[in-house]
Design an enzyme around this catalytic site. Structure first.
Site, PDB file in Angstrom:
ATOM      1  N   SER A   1      41.474  33.370  34.918  1.00  0.00           N
ATOM      2  CA  SER A   1      42.049  31.904  34.902  1.00  0.00           C
ATOM      3  C   SER A   1      42.543  31.752  36.556  1.00  0.00           C
ATOM      4  O   SER A   1      42.430  30.593  36.883  1.00  0.00           O
ATOM      5  CB  SER A   1      43.043  31.829  34.035  1.00  0.00           C
ATOM      6  OG  SER A   1      42.808  32.133  32.708  1.00  0.00           O
TER       7      SER A   1
ATOM      8  N   ASN B   1      31.989  30.161  26.440  1.00  0.00           N
ATOM      9  CA  ASN B   1      32.878  31.047  25.722  1.00  0.00           C
ATOM     10  C   ASN B   1      32.573  31.063  24.366  1.00  0.00           C
ATOM     11  O   ASN B   1      32.908  32.178  23.312  1.00  0.00           O
ATOM     12  CB  ASN B   1      34.301  31.219  26.243  1.00  0.00           C
ATOM     13  CG  ASN B   1      34.806  30.024  26.086  1.00  0.00           C
ATOM     14  OD1 ASN B   1      34.353  29.007  27.010  1.00  0.00           O
ATOM     15  ND2 ASN B   1      35.871  29.808  25.525  1.00  0.00           N
TER      16      ASN B   1
ATOM     17  N   THR C   1      50.584  42.850  46.651  1.00  0.00           N
ATOM     18  CA  THR C   1      50.084  44.170  46.680  1.00  0.00           C
ATOM     19  C   THR C   1      48.981  44.266  45.629  1.00  0.00           C
ATOM     20  O   THR C   1      49.296  43.845  44.443  1.00  0.00           O
ATOM     21  CB  THR C   1      51.237  45.096  46.341  1.00  0.00           C
ATOM     22  OG1 THR C   1      52.098  44.934  47.438  1.00  0.00           O
ATOM     23  CG2 THR C   1      50.683  46.672  46.265  1.00  0.00           C
TER      24      THR C   1
ATOM     25  N   CYS D   1      42.025  32.077  23.265  1.00  0.00           N
ATOM     26  CA  CYS D   1      43.125  31.287  23.901  1.00  0.00           C
ATOM     27  C   CYS D   1      44.068  30.006  23.389  1.00  0.00           C
ATOM     28  O   CYS D   1      44.974  29.712  23.513  1.00  0.00           O
ATOM     29  CB  CYS D   1      42.718  30.863  25.322  1.00  0.00           C
ATOM     30  SG  CYS D   1      41.621  31.945  26.068  1.00  0.00           S
TER      31      CYS D   1
END
Ligand code: PLP
Length: 398
Positions: free
Chosen positions: A73, A153, A239, A326
């Site tokens: 996403s 999907n 990071t 989802c």
């Protein structure tokens, strides 16, 4: 429960043993920050660059063109918003996508519409394919970007990506593809297919959740999605998710090893499942048979309600999905199934079963023994089914 068959690999996959093994040292003794200059930091940097090389090699890109992200996403958001906002400042405020993209793309486009962009949503045909001619016809002088998914999907249809790429290149328009479902199941070559940006995600290919990547062709300039430190060549701060990035590199390598053999085995299993389920009266296959992911089966059962189907399958140890994970929790019918012309009732009675690299024939046989009984039981309780004529029950309206 003594049986468990996982057939929802398009929602997510189990981490493979090899991926977990590759990740473990980077979760334990090798914890250095990849931006630090001392030895354990440098080791982490080397591990990230190795993973970058593996992702690049899998799609025909150069390592410097791969940017690690938090998920598919994020990659979609970054590619489309980053390109639109940058080119929008040069007066290009038009975007082209398709009606049946994942919400990571559709909701991104909606957000950009609120910022003043105009979006053309090209249709798909009854089998679930975008027509490249529709994309070409929609291109305007102010088009900033075209975004068409590599494989859908829900219904697994593989789009004519190379043709769309060639059209976009000829018109000098950026081309992004969401390859989250295609990666690992289809051979991809970003250079040969004229792809400018490509999104992928780790957790669909037996790597962990929470890591993805965006390929950005060298020279393509888009706005940064996250500002901060100098990670990812200063284009995506934060990071790095070290162990998961190592996992993604290992997973993408593993998935393309013995690729042809894997795809032919999975295609055989998919066909067995698909053809077996289509033996049940009053069913229809959603999406075409040709150019279909070897992982995807999507079938509608007349007179059956998807939620009930999932619950009874779950009670019998089979995990599937009735739309995309989802959006489960919402009772709206799937926008993908509506886009290929299904009516609401039939769309509600659909089942997606998606195979993984670890799916066995024995699991397919078990599933084929369970689904017909579950469908029969639901139909016996269904007022809709009871009211149908013999002609309707024969599947004439599906
Ligand atoms: N695009 C497609 C086609 C998907 O299937 C998914 C997830 O199902 C995504 C994007 C989102 O990926 P992620 O879960 O990594 O954010």
């Amino acid at each position: 429960m003594d049986r468990f068959v996982y057939l929802d690999n398009s929602a997510t996959t189990k981490i493979s043993d090899r991926v977990l093994k590759a990740m473990m040292p980077w979760l334990t003794e090798h914890y250095g920050n990849p931006s630090s200059i001392y030895a354990i930091g440098r080791e982490s940097r080397v591990a990230i660059e190795e993973a970058r090389g593996k992702v690049a090699a899998a799609i025909g890109a150069k390592p410097a063109e791969i940017y690690f992200t938090g998920c598919g996403s994020e990659s979609d958001n970054w590619a489309i918003k980053g390109a639109a906002r940058r080119l929008g400042r040069q007066g290009k405020k038009h975007i082209i996508t398709s009606v049946f993209e994942h919400h990571a793309v559709l909701h991104t486009c909606k957000a950009l519409e609120r910022e003043g962009f105009e979006v053309t949503y090209v249709p798909v045909d009854k089998l679930g394919f975008v027509n490249p001619a529709d994309v070409e016809a929609a291109i305007r002088p102010d088009t900033a970007i075209v975004s068409i998914m590599y494989a859908n999907n829900e219904i697994g249809t593989i789009q004519p990506i190379a043709e769309i790429g060639a059209i976009c290149r000829a018109h000098k328009v950026l081309f992004h593809t969401d390859a989250v479902q295609a990666i690992g199941n289809v051979k991809i070559d970003v250079a040969a297919q004229n792809i400018d940006m490509l999104s992928l995600s780790g957790h669909k290919i037996h790597a962990p959740k929470g890591v993805g990547a965006l390929y950005i062709r060298k020279g393509v300039m888009i706005d940064n999605f996250m500002d901060g430190g100098a990670q990812e060549s200063g284009r995506r701060a934060g990071t790095e998710n070290l162990a998961s990035i190592v996992g993604l590199g290992e997973a993408i390598t593993e998935t393309y090893e013995n690729f042809e053999e894997k795809v032919s085995r999975m295609t055989m299993l998919r066909n067995k499942l698909m053809d077996g389920l289509l033996q049940i009266p009053c069913t229809r296959l959603n999406g075409g048979r040709e150019n279909r992911l070897c992982t995807n089966v999507n079938i509608s059962f007349g007179g059956v309600e998807g939620e009930g189907l999932l619950l009874l399958l779950d009670m019998n140890g089979v995990a599937g999905s009735s739309g995309s994970a989802c959006t489960s929790g919402s009772l709206d019918p799937s926008h993908v199934l509506l886009s290929i012309g299904l009516d609401h009732g039939i769309a509600h009675g659909s089942l997606r079963l998606s195979l993984g690299a670890d799916t066995t024939e024995e699991e397919i046989d078990y599933t084929l023994s369970v689904v017909p009984k579950v469908v029969e039981r639901l139909r016996a309780m269904s007022p809709v089914w009871q009211e149908w004529s013999d002609e309707e029950r024969a599947g004439c309206n599906l």
